[in-house]
Scaffold this motif. Structure first.
Motif, PDB file in Angstrom:
ATOM      1  N   PRO A  42      -6.203  -1.297 -13.312  1.00 33.53           N
ATOM      2  CA  PRO A  42      -5.480  -0.773 -14.479  1.00 33.53           C
ATOM      3  C   PRO A  42      -5.666   0.735 -14.577  1.00 33.53           C
ATOM      4  O   PRO A  42      -6.727   1.260 -14.240  1.00 33.53           O
ATOM      5  CB  PRO A  42      -6.143  -1.493 -15.665  1.00 33.53           C
ATOM      6  CG  PRO A  42      -6.839  -2.671 -15.073  1.00 33.53           C
ATOM      7  CD  PRO A  42      -7.237  -2.260 -13.692  1.00 33.53           C
ATOM      8  N   MET A  43      -4.626   1.449 -15.004  1.00 35.79           N
ATOM      9  CA  MET A  43      -4.736   2.887 -15.175  1.00 35.79           C
ATOM     10  C   MET A  43      -5.731   3.213 -16.279  1.00 35.79           C
ATOM     11  O   MET A  43      -6.012   2.381 -17.151  1.00 35.79           O
ATOM     12  CB  MET A  43      -3.373   3.509 -15.493  1.00 35.79           C
ATOM     13  CG  MET A  43      -2.742   3.046 -16.790  1.00 35.79           C
ATOM     14  SD  MET A  43      -1.202   3.890 -17.152  1.00 35.79           S
ATOM     15  CE  MET A  43      -1.829   5.455 -17.779  1.00 35.79           C
ATOM     16  N   LEU A  44      -6.286   4.429 -16.233  1.00 34.98           N
ATOM     17  CA  LEU A  44      -7.207   4.860 -17.268  1.00 34.98           C
ATOM     18  C   LEU A  44      -6.455   4.959 -18.593  1.00 34.98           C
ATOM     19  O   LEU A  44      -5.383   5.569 -18.672  1.00 34.98           O
ATOM     20  CB  LEU A  44      -7.816   6.215 -16.902  1.00 34.98           C
ATOM     21  CG  LEU A  44      -8.645   6.266 -15.621  1.00 34.98           C
ATOM     22  CD1 LEU A  44      -9.185   7.676 -15.413  1.00 34.98           C
ATOM     23  CD2 LEU A  44      -9.795   5.274 -15.666  1.00 34.98           C
ATOM     24  N   LEU A 413      -5.521  13.446  -8.335  1.00 34.92           N
ATOM     25  CA  LEU A 413      -5.735  13.150  -9.746  1.00 34.92           C
ATOM     26  C   LEU A 413      -4.780  12.062 -10.232  1.00 34.92           C
ATOM     27  O   LEU A 413      -5.184  11.153 -10.978  1.00 34.92           O
ATOM     28  CB  LEU A 413      -5.576  14.414 -10.583  1.00 34.92           C
ATOM     29  CG  LEU A 413      -5.730  14.240 -12.110  1.00 34.92           C
ATOM     30  CD1 LEU A 413      -7.067  13.602 -12.450  1.00 34.92           C
ATOM     31  CD2 LEU A 413      -5.574  15.588 -12.807  1.00 34.92           C
ATOM     32  N   ILE A 414      -3.530  12.133  -9.816  1.00 38.05           N
ATOM     33  CA  ILE A 414      -2.551  11.105 -10.191  1.00 38.05           C
ATOM     34  C   ILE A 414      -2.998   9.739  -9.685  1.00 38.05           C
ATOM     35  O   ILE A 414      -2.961   8.740 -10.420  1.00 38.05           O
ATOM     36  CB  ILE A 414      -1.156  11.458  -9.621  1.00 38.05           C
ATOM     37  CG1 ILE A 414      -0.596  12.696 -10.296  1.00 38.05           C
ATOM     38  CG2 ILE A 414      -0.191  10.286  -9.803  1.00 38.05           C
ATOM     39  CD1 ILE A 414       0.625  13.285  -9.607  1.00 38.05           C
ATOM     40  N   THR A 415      -3.439   9.697  -8.434  1.00 36.75           N
ATOM     41  CA  THR A 415      -3.880   8.434  -7.844  1.00 36.75           C
ATOM     42  C   THR A 415      -5.098   7.872  -8.570  1.00 36.75           C
ATOM     43  O   THR A 415      -5.174   6.663  -8.824  1.00 36.75           O
ATOM     44  CB  THR A 415      -4.212   8.636  -6.355  1.00 36.75           C
ATOM     45  OG1 THR A 415      -3.066   9.147  -5.677  1.00 36.75           O
ATOM     46  CG2 THR A 415      -4.621   7.324  -5.715  1.00 36.75           C
ATOM     47  N   GLU A 416      -6.050   8.735  -8.906  1.00 32.10           N
ATOM     48  CA  GLU A 416      -7.270   8.278  -9.568  1.00 32.10           C
ATOM     49  C   GLU A 416      -7.007   7.835 -11.002  1.00 32.10           C
ATOM     50  O   GLU A 416      -7.625   6.883 -11.491  1.00 32.10           O
ATOM     51  CB  GLU A 416      -8.315   9.393  -9.559  1.00 32.10           C
ATOM     52  CG  GLU A 416      -8.856   9.707  -8.173  1.00 32.10           C
ATOM     53  CD  GLU A 416      -9.828  10.866  -8.184  1.00 32.10           C
ATOM     54  OE1 GLU A 416     -10.091  11.409  -9.288  1.00 32.10           O
ATOM     55  OE2 GLU A 416     -10.331  11.241  -7.115  1.00 32.10           O
ATOM     56  N   ILE A 469       3.790   6.393 -27.088  1.00 30.65           N
ATOM     57  CA  ILE A 469       2.567   7.049 -27.559  1.00 30.65           C
ATOM     58  C   ILE A 469       1.435   6.913 -26.547  1.00 30.65           C
ATOM     59  O   ILE A 469       0.703   7.869 -26.289  1.00 30.65           O
ATOM     60  CB  ILE A 469       2.154   6.461 -28.928  1.00 30.65           C
ATOM     61  CG1 ILE A 469       3.208   6.820 -29.987  1.00 30.65           C
ATOM     62  CG2 ILE A 469       0.780   6.982 -29.349  1.00 30.65           C
ATOM     63  CD1 ILE A 469       2.985   6.176 -31.333  1.00 30.65           C
ATOM     64  N   GLU A 470       1.260   5.737 -25.945  1.00 28.87           N
ATOM     65  CA  GLU A 470       0.193   5.539 -24.969  1.00 28.87           C
ATOM     66  C   GLU A 470       0.395   6.454 -23.763  1.00 28.87           C
ATOM     67  O   GLU A 470      -0.567   7.008 -23.221  1.00 28.87           O
ATOM     68  CB  GLU A 470       0.142   4.083 -24.513  1.00 28.87           C
ATOM     69  CG  GLU A 470      -1.013   3.785 -23.578  1.00 28.87           C
ATOM     70  CD  GLU A 470      -1.068   2.334 -23.135  1.00 28.87           C
ATOM     71  OE1 GLU A 470      -2.044   1.963 -22.453  1.00 28.87           O
ATOM     72  OE2 GLU A 470      -0.140   1.572 -23.472  1.00 28.87           O
ATOM     73  N   SER A 471       1.648   6.622 -23.349  1.00 27.78           N
ATOM     74  CA  SER A 471       1.945   7.504 -22.227  1.00 27.78           C
ATOM     75  C   SER A 471       1.644   8.954 -22.583  1.00 27.78           C
ATOM     76  O   SER A 471       1.142   9.723 -21.755  1.00 27.78           O
ATOM     77  CB  SER A 471       3.417   7.348 -21.826  1.00 27.78           C
ATOM     78  OG  SER A 471       3.740   8.184 -20.745  1.00 27.78           O
ATOM     79  N   LEU A 472       1.929   9.331 -23.824  1.00 30.60           N
ATOM     80  CA  LEU A 472       1.629  10.696 -24.284  1.00 30.60           C
ATOM     81  C   LEU A 472       0.128  10.948 -24.254  1.00 30.60           C
ATOM     82  O   LEU A 472      -0.323  12.006 -23.789  1.00 30.60           O
ATOM     83  CB  LEU A 472       2.172  10.888 -25.704  1.00 30.60           C
ATOM     84  CG  LEU A 472       1.968  12.267 -26.336  1.00 30.60           C
ATOM     85  CD1 LEU A 472       2.750  13.326 -25.585  1.00 30.60           C
ATOM     86  CD2 LEU A 472       2.396  12.236 -27.812  1.00 30.60           C
TER      87      LEU A 472
END
Length: 488
Positions: A42-44, A413-416, A469-472
């Protein structure tokens, strides 16, 4: 057996062997295409408080009707920009206490000075202006409503979300006592939507006057796409260049009169013939190295047929180009595109216009130019007695190196952070302020760190524009960590 027959047999055998050998090479090269390792986690996720604070900030920014006009006094628009300036100062006291701010017209320049600068500075770009809001909206376009997990309003995606992300991240870093090891600049232009002549152009001139050279420029552009066709993973596109921009006008002059006695060819008839020729005679297709790199990185996730063509460009490039030309989005990646978008004739159905005109928009690809395209169009309509006039022209921008350390930092950074994502370089069909800074930097990238679905991106410049909002909140984390990595 006659000599010629034996020779023919040997020739056919040789051709068969060559064909078999080529087939084996094609198959082996195709099978060697392996998918890169992608972190299936899952993404951070940002803290809810970070998301809520950013959402409230964006909501307030959206309420300022910062629509760009040639004359900013139109409808009192300049007051809206000044109101946004004042809000930023009030919302981010740490930023305005620590960073040096300069107003250039209605644009803003911020500088976060390092005590002992190590390396060239960084530049983060965005624009304060938005396009007009038309159509039917579920939430009023400048309400800044927060509902159903989104912030609604014009500019929430283009691009006050970036201003929010950058300012929120910087305020947090300052409050944590972070001190950058290189100067960091923000450039928020006032008129990107109408070519940036009063904003980014003048900001770039000011930087050039002071002899500033940037290690990296980061502006709006690509994003993290969720639900990209044919991919199970998310796709992050970092735009490293832009196609050009050309508007030209076709004008036909004929004898006017009553529509009951028309000539064999009317002005509109001649223009219609010209449009048909333009749409039929497309510009030549070619594969830029950047596009080839993007396709190579995506190949493992594509169909076997497409994978085979990408893995064997030495032989199958013509087939690949023909295949890509069938899809409008892929077609725009391999050639200059021309679209006829506006038309003007007479003022009534029964009047033959003495003059009729059509305006076309072209996006010149790299390797093509506005001058070449205008020459091509004039030759195409030479026998139709049509004038071709250039209205606005800019060739494709420079291509930044996707093998540079700066690109690698972004990509890593995008990958992590987003984990389940494939990162690719890309050429943008649209335009941004970033091209104004090309003479000041070798690494000009266009990427907004927000996870967007195809439905989200369809709302840019359209009704119901909104930001999740979560994406922001994730974008705030991204900018915060990027500044740490590049200025620590």
């Amino acid at each position: 057996m006659p000599v010629w027959a034996a020779a023919l047999i040997w020739l056919l055998v040789g051709l068969a062997v060559l064909a078999l050998g080529a087939g084996i090479v094609v198959l082996v090269r195709t099978l060697r295409v392996k998918a890169p390792e992608i972190i299936n986690e899952p993404m951070l996720t940002p803290d809810p408080e970070v998301c809520q604070h950013a959402a409230e900030s964006l909501s307030q920014m959206v309420r300022f009707k910062t629509i760009s006009y040639d004359n900013m006094e139109t409808g009192g628009t300049s007051a809206e920009f000044l109101g946004l300036h004042a809000y930023l100062e009030k919302r981010y006291p740490g930023v305005h206490r620590t960073m040096q701010r300069e107003k250039l017209g209605l644009s803003l320049i911020y500088r976060w000075p390092a005590q002992n600068p190590q390396g060239d500075p960084l530049l983060f770009c965005a624009h304060l202006d938005v396009v007009a809001a038309e159509g039917e909206w579920e939430h009023q376009p400048f309400s800044g409503d927060i509902a159903d997990g989104y912030v609604f309003g014009r500019g929430s995606l283009d691009c006050k979300d970036i201003i929010t992300g950058v300012m929120e991240a910087t305020e947090a870093l300052i409050n944590e006592g972070f001190a950058p090891t290189r100067d960091i600049y923000f450039a928020f232009g006032q008129d990107e939507e109408i070519s940036g002549t009063q904003g980014a152009v003048k900001i770039a001139e000011l930087f050039k006057k002071h002899g500033i050279h940037f290690a990296m420029v980061l502006d709006e552009g690509g994003c993290v796409k969720k639900g990209a066709p044919g991919l199970k993973h998310m796709l992050a596109t970092i735009d490293i260049s832009e196609k050009g921009f050309l508007n030209f006008k076709l004008t036909a002059h004929t004898k006017g009169g009553h529509s009951s006695t028309p000539a064999r060819h009317t002005a509109i008839g001649q223009l219609s013939e010209a449009v048909c020729r333009i749409e039929y005679r497309r510009r030549p297709a070619h594969l830029e190295p950047v596009v080839a790199e993007r396709l190579t990185r995506m190949a493992p996730f594509m169909s076997f047929q497409r994978r085979m063509m990408i893995a064997n460009l030495w032989l199958l490039k013509p087939l690949l180009l023909r295949s890509m030309a069938k899809d409008p989005k892929e077609n725009s990646m391999i050639r200059s595109t021309i679209a006829c978008t506006m038309a003007k004739g007479s003022s009534a159905p029964n009047i033959l216009p003495e003059t009729a005109e059509i305006i076309c928009n072209c996006r010149p690809a790299h390797g093509d130019s506005c001058e070449k395209i205008l020459h091509f169009i004039r030759e195409l309509v030479r026998d139709l007695d049509i004038e071709v006039d250039s209205l606005r022209a800019a060739d494709a921008s420079k291509i930044s190196d996707f093998r540079s350390p700066e690109f690698e930092t972004l990509s890593t950074l995008i990958t992590e952070m987003y984990k389940n994502v494939l990162v690719v370089p890309n050429i943008s069909s649209g335009g941004t302020d970033s091209r104004k800074y090309e003479d000041l930097c070798d690494c000009v990238f266009r990427f907004g760190p927000f996870v967007l679905t195809p439905f989200d991106t369809s709302k840019v410049h359209a009704s119901n524009e909104s930001m999740r909002i979560e994406s922001l909140g994730a974008g705030v984390l991204f900018y915060k960590e990027l500044i740490r990595r590049m200025a620590q």
